[in-house]
Design a protein around this motif. Structure first.
Motif, short mmCIF file in Angstrom:
data_model
loop_
_atom_site.label_atom_id
_atom_site.label_comp_id
_atom_site.label_asym_id
_atom_site.label_seq_id
_atom_site.Cartn_x
_atom_site.Cartn_y
_atom_site.Cartn_z
N GLY A 48 0.83 -1.20 0.00
CA GLY A 48 0.00 0.00 0.00
C GLY A 48 0.87 1.24 0.00
O GLY A 48 1.67 1.43 0.90
N LYS A 87 -5.28 1.32 3.73
CA LYS A 87 -6.09 0.12 3.55
C LYS A 87 -5.26 -1.16 3.74
O LYS A 87 -5.77 -2.27 3.54
CB LYS A 87 -6.70 0.11 2.15
CG LYS A 87 -7.55 1.32 1.85
CD LYS A 87 -7.95 1.33 0.39
CE LYS A 87 -8.62 2.65 0.03
NZ LYS A 87 -8.73 2.83 -1.41
N ASP A 94 -6.60 -3.98 6.14
CA ASP A 94 -7.83 -4.58 5.59
C ASP A 94 -7.49 -5.56 4.47
O ASP A 94 -8.04 -6.67 4.42
CB ASP A 94 -8.75 -3.49 5.04
CG ASP A 94 -9.25 -2.52 6.12
OD1 ASP A 94 -9.29 -2.91 7.30
OD2 ASP A 94 -9.61 -1.39 5.75
N GLU A 95 -6.59 -5.16 3.58
CA GLU A 95 -6.23 -6.03 2.46
C GLU A 95 -5.40 -7.23 2.91
O GLU A 95 -5.51 -8.32 2.35
CB GLU A 95 -5.50 -5.23 1.38
CG GLU A 95 -6.39 -4.24 0.67
CD GLU A 95 -7.53 -4.88 -0.11
OE1 GLU A 95 -7.28 -5.86 -0.84
OE2 GLU A 95 -8.67 -4.41 0.01
N LYS A 111 -7.97 -9.65 4.14
CA LYS A 111 -8.72 -10.18 3.02
C LYS A 111 -7.95 -11.27 2.27
O LYS A 111 -8.51 -12.28 1.86
CB LYS A 111 -9.08 -9.04 2.07
CG LYS A 111 -9.83 -9.44 0.83
CD LYS A 111 -10.13 -8.20 -0.01
CE LYS A 111 -10.71 -8.55 -1.35
NZ LYS A 111 -10.91 -7.34 -2.17
N THR A 164 -1.70 1.98 11.32
CA THR A 164 -3.13 1.67 11.21
C THR A 164 -3.35 0.16 11.19
O THR A 164 -4.26 -0.34 11.88
CB THR A 164 -3.72 2.32 9.93
OG1 THR A 164 -3.52 3.74 10.03
CG2 THR A 164 -5.18 2.02 9.78
N SER A 196 4.02 -0.86 3.65
CA SER A 196 3.36 0.44 3.57
C SER A 196 4.38 1.51 3.19
O SER A 196 5.50 1.51 3.70
CB SER A 196 2.76 0.76 4.94
OG SER A 196 2.28 2.08 4.99
N GLY A 215 0.25 3.89 7.37
CA GLY A 215 -0.42 2.64 7.04
C GLY A 215 -0.01 1.50 7.94
O GLY A 215 -0.84 0.66 8.32
N ILE A 242 -2.35 -2.43 -3.75
CA ILE A 242 -3.60 -1.70 -3.54
C ILE A 242 -3.56 -0.46 -4.43
O ILE A 242 -2.58 0.29 -4.41
CB ILE A 242 -3.76 -1.29 -2.07
CG1 ILE A 242 -3.63 -2.51 -1.15
CG2 ILE A 242 -5.09 -0.59 -1.85
CD1 ILE A 242 -3.45 -2.15 0.32
N ALA A 250 -3.67 4.41 -0.46
CA ALA A 250 -3.72 2.95 -0.40
C ALA A 250 -3.06 2.40 0.86
O ALA A 250 -3.45 1.35 1.36
CB ALA A 250 -3.07 2.35 -1.65
#
Length: 120
Positions: free
Chosen positions: A10, A41, A44-45, A48, A67, A56, A64, A33, A38
């Protein structure tokens, strides 16, 4: 190894394609991403895609990564500026690496190779 290691990338400016090429060259599966912001996120990715590693990129190398750590509990090291710092972080068990802008194929390749070496 039958399944490829997934590395999620990201980048604050929507980049990361060069790092992705390096991940793939080392035999990993890169998930880059898309879009500005990006890096925010990343966690989250990673969830997933059940990623082994998240990378990051932003100016400070932290937003990132912090987070992803706060939201999902990933061990994160951030503020890094060199490939060697990233390799050391992987050796120490970190799952999320935060760099200043460093979209290079060599970074993706070397980090993925180190991760594969450690994962066997």
């Amino acid at each position: 190894m039958s399944e490829k290691l997934v590395v999620v990338i990201g980048d604050r400016l929507g980049k990361g394609q060069n790092v992705g090429k390096g991940v793939e060259a080392a035999g990993g599966q890169a998930v880059v991403i898309s879009g500005f912001g990006a890096d925010m996120k990343l966690g989250d990715e990673m969830q997933k895609h059940q990623a082994a590693l998240g990378i990051s990129f932003c100016g400070s190398g932290g937003a990132g990564a912090i987070t992803a750590q706060s939201k999902y509990g990933y061990q994160a090291r951030y503020g890094m500026r060199s490939i060697e710092e990233g390799i050391t972080a992987i050796q120490e068990g970190y799952q999320v690496l935060g760099f200043g802008f460093l979209d290079s194929e060599e970074l993706g390749k070397r980090l993925t190779e180190e991760l594969m070496k450690l994962k066997g």
